[in-house]
Design a protein around this motif. Sequence first.
Motif, short mmCIF file in Angstrom:
data_model
loop_
_atom_site.label_atom_id
_atom_site.label_comp_id
_atom_site.label_asym_id
_atom_site.label_seq_id
_atom_site.Cartn_x
_atom_site.Cartn_y
_atom_site.Cartn_z
N LEU A 150 0.80 -1.23 0.00
CA LEU A 150 0.00 0.00 0.00
C LEU A 150 0.84 1.28 0.00
O LEU A 150 0.38 2.34 0.43
CB LEU A 150 -0.95 0.00 1.21
N HIS A 151 2.07 1.19 -0.47
CA HIS A 151 2.90 2.40 -0.53
C HIS A 151 3.83 2.31 -1.75
O HIS A 151 4.90 1.72 -1.68
CB HIS A 151 3.70 2.55 0.77
N LEU A 152 3.37 2.89 -2.86
CA LEU A 152 4.11 2.77 -4.12
C LEU A 152 4.12 4.10 -4.87
O LEU A 152 3.13 4.82 -4.89
CB LEU A 152 3.45 1.70 -5.00
N ASP A 160 1.60 8.48 -4.77
CA ASP A 160 2.59 9.45 -5.22
C ASP A 160 2.57 10.68 -4.31
O ASP A 160 1.55 10.99 -3.68
CB ASP A 160 2.29 9.87 -6.66
N HIS A 161 3.69 11.40 -4.28
CA HIS A 161 3.78 12.59 -3.45
C HIS A 161 2.93 13.72 -4.03
O HIS A 161 3.15 14.17 -5.16
CB HIS A 161 5.23 13.09 -3.39
N ASP A 162 1.99 14.19 -3.23
CA ASP A 162 1.19 15.37 -3.57
C ASP A 162 0.55 15.32 -4.95
O ASP A 162 0.38 16.37 -5.59
CB ASP A 162 2.04 16.65 -3.43
N SER A 191 6.03 -1.02 0.66
CA SER A 191 7.48 -1.03 0.40
C SER A 191 8.05 0.37 0.18
O SER A 191 9.23 0.58 0.32
CB SER A 191 7.77 -1.90 -0.82
N ASP A 192 7.18 1.34 -0.19
CA ASP A 192 7.66 2.68 -0.55
C ASP A 192 8.58 2.58 -1.78
O ASP A 192 9.58 3.30 -1.89
CB ASP A 192 8.42 3.33 0.61
N CYS A 193 8.21 1.70 -2.69
CA CYS A 193 9.02 1.46 -3.90
C CYS A 193 9.03 2.70 -4.80
O CYS A 193 7.98 3.28 -5.07
CB CYS A 193 8.42 0.27 -4.65
N HIS A 194 10.22 3.09 -5.23
CA HIS A 194 10.37 4.20 -6.17
C HIS A 194 10.92 3.70 -7.51
O HIS A 194 11.57 4.43 -8.24
CB HIS A 194 11.29 5.28 -5.60
N GLY A 195 10.70 2.42 -7.81
CA GLY A 195 11.22 1.86 -9.06
C GLY A 195 12.72 1.71 -8.99
O GLY A 195 13.26 1.27 -7.97
N ALA A 255 -2.54 8.78 -2.21
CA ALA A 255 -1.53 9.84 -2.34
C ALA A 255 -0.76 9.92 -1.03
O ALA A 255 -1.24 9.43 0.00
CB ALA A 255 -2.19 11.19 -2.64
N GLU A 256 0.43 10.50 -1.11
CA GLU A 256 1.22 10.73 0.09
C GLU A 256 1.40 12.24 0.22
O GLU A 256 2.09 12.86 -0.60
CB GLU A 256 2.59 10.02 -0.01
N LEU A 257 0.74 12.83 1.21
CA LEU A 257 0.81 14.28 1.37
C LEU A 257 1.94 14.66 2.33
O LEU A 257 2.10 14.06 3.39
CB LEU A 257 -0.53 14.81 1.89
ZN LIG Z 1 6.60 7.30 -0.10
#
Ligand SMILES: [Zn+2]
Length: 281
Positions: free
Chosen positions: A6-8, A38-40, A241-245, A63-65
């Motif tokens: 739940l964090h991609l 995604d951020h904002d 995972s907070d995966c950023h590719g 989204a991640e604010l």
């Molecule tokens: Zn993140």
Amino acid sequence: MKFADLHLHTQFSDGTFTPEELVLYAQKSGLACIAVTDHDTVEACVRAAAACAAVRMEFIPGAELTAEHEDIEVHVLGYFLDTENRALLGRIAQFQTVRQQRIYEMVAALNKLGVPLKVEAVFALANCKSPGRPHVARALVKEKLIGSLDEAFERYLKKGRPAWVPKTKMSALESVELIHHAGGLAVMAHPGLNRSDEIIPALVEAGLDGIECFHTKHSTVMSERYLEIAERHHLLVTGGSDCHGFSKNKPLIGTVKLPYEHVERLHAARQNPKSKIRNRK
Ligand SMILES: [Zn+2]
Ligand SMILES: [Zn+2]
């Protein structure tokens, strides 16, 4: 057993995957459900939803604010957001403008230091409405102005380094309200990274729904600590995972697998907010 991440992040913020690539990786990792955070920005959600539907994977728009509470930066995840909610879109558009302005300021600071980076190079590479420091770092590497992303942060972009520019953030309380207004659930992201547990009660008071107990950078001890905190405050439990590719190392997707029962609890809380015990006194 079913699992979720739940964090991609995608290319619409500082990730490197297109929404379609992300879903492909999610499929390879055997995930039953994903959320894009995604951020904002919520721009990736429409394409990610379509790609998920095509492979019968559950998709949660999110989204991640970037927010703050008493000068402490806190990231607030929103889940099940109405991605067309006008208040949400209006407010994040303002923060996207702030992010773009910040790129100009960071590049100006770099130029002052004698680093000939052009702002166009950063925007061309970012190619999204939510550019950030990782894009500046990548542009520096791409233009061969620095050896690596880590070096870019260490020398110039880290807090306190000469090209670091502070960012205007919304208050954490506002972010929770905004998420609720858009029909979503508000979850505190990676509390173990913020080391600011003392602000949790205030966020709970403001209506925080959950806490990200499982995260790439949480140790087992940390996860257990936040599971306890979640229980104490009657908060939902999430993880990702907070995966950023390929942003830094290998893609992290698949390294944090949230048991699906937690997603079921999110659904339940969403269907019937009153079934969740909130401290409303
Ligand atoms: Zn993140
Ligand atoms: Zn974050």
